[in-house]
Design an enzyme around this catalytic site. Structure first.
Site, PDB file in Angstrom:
ATOM      1  N   SER A 185       0.830  -1.196   0.000  1.00  0.00           N
ATOM      2  CA  SER A 185       0.000   0.000   0.000  1.00  0.00           C
ATOM      3  C   SER A 185       0.875   1.260   0.000  1.00  0.00           C
ATOM      4  O   SER A 185       1.702   1.439  -0.886  1.00  0.00           O
ATOM      5  CB  SER A 185      -0.959  -0.047   1.191  1.00  0.00           C
ATOM      6  OG  SER A 185      -2.030   0.851   1.015  1.00  0.00           O
ATOM      7  N   ASP A 290      -8.757  -5.587  -5.810  1.00  0.00           N
ATOM      8  CA  ASP A 290      -8.408  -4.546  -4.849  1.00  0.00           C
ATOM      9  C   ASP A 290      -9.213  -3.285  -5.176  1.00  0.00           C
ATOM     10  O   ASP A 290      -9.016  -2.658  -6.214  1.00  0.00           O
ATOM     11  CB  ASP A 290      -6.909  -4.251  -4.926  1.00  0.00           C
ATOM     12  CG  ASP A 290      -6.407  -3.387  -3.775  1.00  0.00           C
ATOM     13  OD1 ASP A 290      -7.227  -2.667  -3.169  1.00  0.00           O
ATOM     14  OD2 ASP A 290      -5.196  -3.434  -3.485  1.00  0.00           O
ATOM     15  N   HIS A 318      -7.226  -6.055  -1.031  1.00  0.00           N
ATOM     16  CA  HIS A 318      -6.006  -5.363  -0.606  1.00  0.00           C
ATOM     17  C   HIS A 318      -5.265  -6.225   0.420  1.00  0.00           C
ATOM     18  O   HIS A 318      -5.302  -5.962   1.626  1.00  0.00           O
ATOM     19  CB  HIS A 318      -6.421  -4.019  -0.008  1.00  0.00           C
ATOM     20  CG  HIS A 318      -5.343  -2.998   0.085  1.00  0.00           C
ATOM     21  ND1 HIS A 318      -4.630  -2.549  -1.011  1.00  0.00           N
ATOM     22  CD2 HIS A 318      -4.848  -2.303   1.154  1.00  0.00           C
ATOM     23  CE1 HIS A 318      -3.760  -1.626  -0.629  1.00  0.00           C
ATOM     24  NE2 HIS A 318      -3.872  -1.464   0.676  1.00  0.00           N
TER      25      HIS A 318
END
Length: 617
Positions: A185, A290, A318
């Site tokens: 991320s 995601d 994610h």
């Protein structure tokens, strides 16, 4: 003993026989004592004064490295804003320190596994977060330099200190200068940003579910998702008291305009424009479902890279590969870092380029991504509701309804969206890459949104990516990956696939503001009754639509699951002759389907579980 050795060597030399060289190591081994590892913090000057206190900001680099005398140590780095505010990994681990401020807990398994194998692990607090000075600028130069300057320090090109202010200079004489960056991320995003600078010494990056352009995180072809970079900055700065970040946060608010225009703030945070400058190899991982860091990020980044690279694509949302395919991922990371940071010739860079999850826990490899035989194919919607390769004509209309979104469009579109289907496919079709849709629409008002979906119509078992674990379930049992100490254990909860049965699978999503039809840099008011043409991207994927299913294109206005609606939602009329979708596919799609029904007939009714699925934000 020495005399015997000398005589033996002399005998070999006199006989003309050359002694064999020692075999090169196949892999780094855990020969260093983790309990004796050196744990320290160095504050590196990054050359910014983000908090306006008149001093150059220093970022905290927490280091754990082998305690035995050694030099030429390679570094695995994870630079993050989340070490005190939000945590890292599936178990949200935070850094911890002893009473003297010495680092104790290093989140994730990297230190436990790799330090015994001769690596150093360096976890960097981005400027303005945890123990670093300065302010977060959400992907800007301060974020990037927070890590880039640490790479420089590890190579003797920047200055580090023993304290956040004052303190004596310290060098990294133990470092080989070879650095690999990893992170999920925001962390992986920083790795992308640093790699885009082409900094010397950065040998490889492993971006996991990472952003490649901050514009595409907050905006999409003029459409606005809703959150703001200033809000994220304040979240990550919250645990680091003392600095004044009001000016930086105001700059973020002003630069991220309320509309979806692409301006200077976004250009400064667009790493894709510098993808060709990347010199580090790339091992990339992303979930094709995601909905946080959407797949457009890996697709455009991957396409711009000109280096050795490999990719993993899972069915998850994610999620880190450590939490859906743990043993295989750790093995790959080990070989990857050994090759690019230690120079071990283990062949990890060879072989298939892509590893793809076809069904939950069913993985395949393919020679390339996108698939080598995928060809951009233009499909056109017809007034009959079919989707095919032949030319089309006529018009169709829908009424924008921002209160509904993609799931309603698929299951019960009513007047809010248009659906076009290939009909039942007679053979498998492989969609691999990034699709784009071109829509010519006439709005009834002066503002309008467009959204499009590419959908596999047919039953399947998939990972439950909209569930709490985004495709995984976390158990209570643990397994361990490396050595542990009382303050830093190497054990993590074992996960399994969280699956569900569905009647359709959304392969690609795209959103746009029709007011940006001429330019993403400046929206223009629309004239009601005037036709406008706009092309926008759909999310990249790698998916096989099986025989017996259908491939569908759905066109609507405001997808209420994701984007903000226009000031005046209205009716849009689509010119089908000038509307199409370009899909990278291998396989045969009919020129024009003979019926507009879905697989199994027109009376498609979703299951109760599927109908209940609504909020995908």
């Amino acid at each position: 003993m020495r005399l015997g050795v000398v005589c033996g060597v002399l005998a070999v030399l006199l006989s003309g026989v050359v002694a064999p060289a020692a075999a090169a190591p196949a892999a780094s081994e855990p020969v260093y004592d983790y309990a004796k590892a050196i744990r320290e913090t160095v504050w590196v000057d990054i050359g910014h004064d983000g908090d306006g206190d008149g001093r150059s900001d220093r970022v905290a680099a927490d280091i754990v490295r082998p305690g035995e005398p050694t030099s030429g140590v390679p570094v695995i780095m994870d630079a993050s804003p989340y070490y005190s505010c939000c945590g890292r990994g599936n178990e949200s681990e935070l850094k911890t320190y002893d009473s003297a401020g010495k680092p104790v807990k290093f989140p994730l398994f990297y230190d436990n596994y790799f330090v015994p194998r001769g690596y150093a692990v360096v976890l960097v607090d981005l400027a303005g977060t945890n123990r670093s000075a300065g302010c977060a600028d959400v992907g800007g130069s301060s974020d990037v330099d927070s890590a880039r300057k640490v790479v420089d320090w590890l190579n003797g090109r920047a200055t580090g200190y023993r304290a956040k202010t004052g303190g004596s200079p310290v060098t990294a004489g133990w470092s080989s200068g070879n650095v690999g960056m990893i992170g999920k991320s925001y962390d992986g995003t920083v790795a992308n940003g640093v790699a885009a600078t082409g900094v010397a010494g950065l040998k490889t990056i492993v971006p996991i579910s990472a952003i490649s352009s901050w514009y595409d995180y907050y905006r999409s072809d003029g459409a606005v998702f809703g959150s703001s970079p200033a809000g994220l900055a304040q979240t990550v700065e919250d645990r680091n008291g003392g600095q004044d970040c009001s000016a930086q946060n105001q700059a973020l608010r002003q630069g991220a305009t309320a509309n979806g225009d692409y301006g200077p703030l976004w250009a400064d945070r667009d790493y894709v424009t510098h993808a060709a400058d990347v010199r580090a190899s790339v091992l990339l991982s992303h979930g094709v479902n995601d909905l946080n860091v959407k797949t457009i990020h890996f697709g455009q980044w991957w396409a711009g890279l000109r280096v050795e690279k490999k990719i993993w694509l899972s069915q998850t949302g994610h999620v880190d590969p450590f939490d859906y395919r743990r043993a295989d991922w750790v093995d790959l990371l080990h070989r990857w870092f050994d090759h690019y940071l230690l120079g071990i010739d283990n062949g990890v860079q060879n072989g298939p380029q892509a590893t793809v999850e076809r069904q939950p826990d069913l993985w395949v490899t393919q020679s390339a991504y996108p698939a080598a035989d995928a060809v951009a194919t233009t499909l056109r919607p017809h007034v009959s509701g079919t989707l095919g390769t032949s030319a089309a004509s006529g018009t169709a209309s829908f009424t924008d309804n921002p209160s509904v979104g993609e799931d309603t469009w698929v299951t019960d579109p009513g007047s809010a969206a248009l659906t076009y289907s290939t009909g039942t496919l007679s053979s498998d079709v492989h969609v691999s890459g990034t699709s784009s849709v071109t829509v010519t629409a006439t709005p009834s008002t002066s503002s309008a949104r467009l959204s499009a979906l590419l959908v596999d119509l047919g039953p399947a078992t998939i990972r439950n990516f909209t569930g709490n674990g985004e495709g995984i379930k976390t158990g209570t049992a643990e397994n361990c990956w490396g050595a542990s100490t009382p303050g830093d254990d190497a054990c993590y909860r074992i996960t399994s696939a969280d699956v569900k049965k569905v009647n359709y699978t959304i392969l690609g999503r795209g959103w746009a503001d029709l007011a940006n039809y001429a330019s993403l840099s400046q929206e223009r008011p629309l004239t009601p009754g005037t036709a406008y043409t706009m092309t926008f991207r759909l999310a990249p994927t790698d998916h096989i639509v099986p025989r017996g299913h259908a491939l569908a294109l759905i066109i609507g206005g405001t997808d209420g699951s994701f984007i903000r609606g226009p000031a005046q939602p209205g009716r849009l009329t689509v010119d089908l002759a000038r509307t199409s979708v370009s899909v990278p596919l291998a396989g045969v799609v009919p020129a024009a389907a003979t019926h507009q029904g879905r697989p199994g007939g027109d009376a498609f009714v979703p299951s109760a579980a599927q109908a209940a699925q609504a909020d995908l934000r």
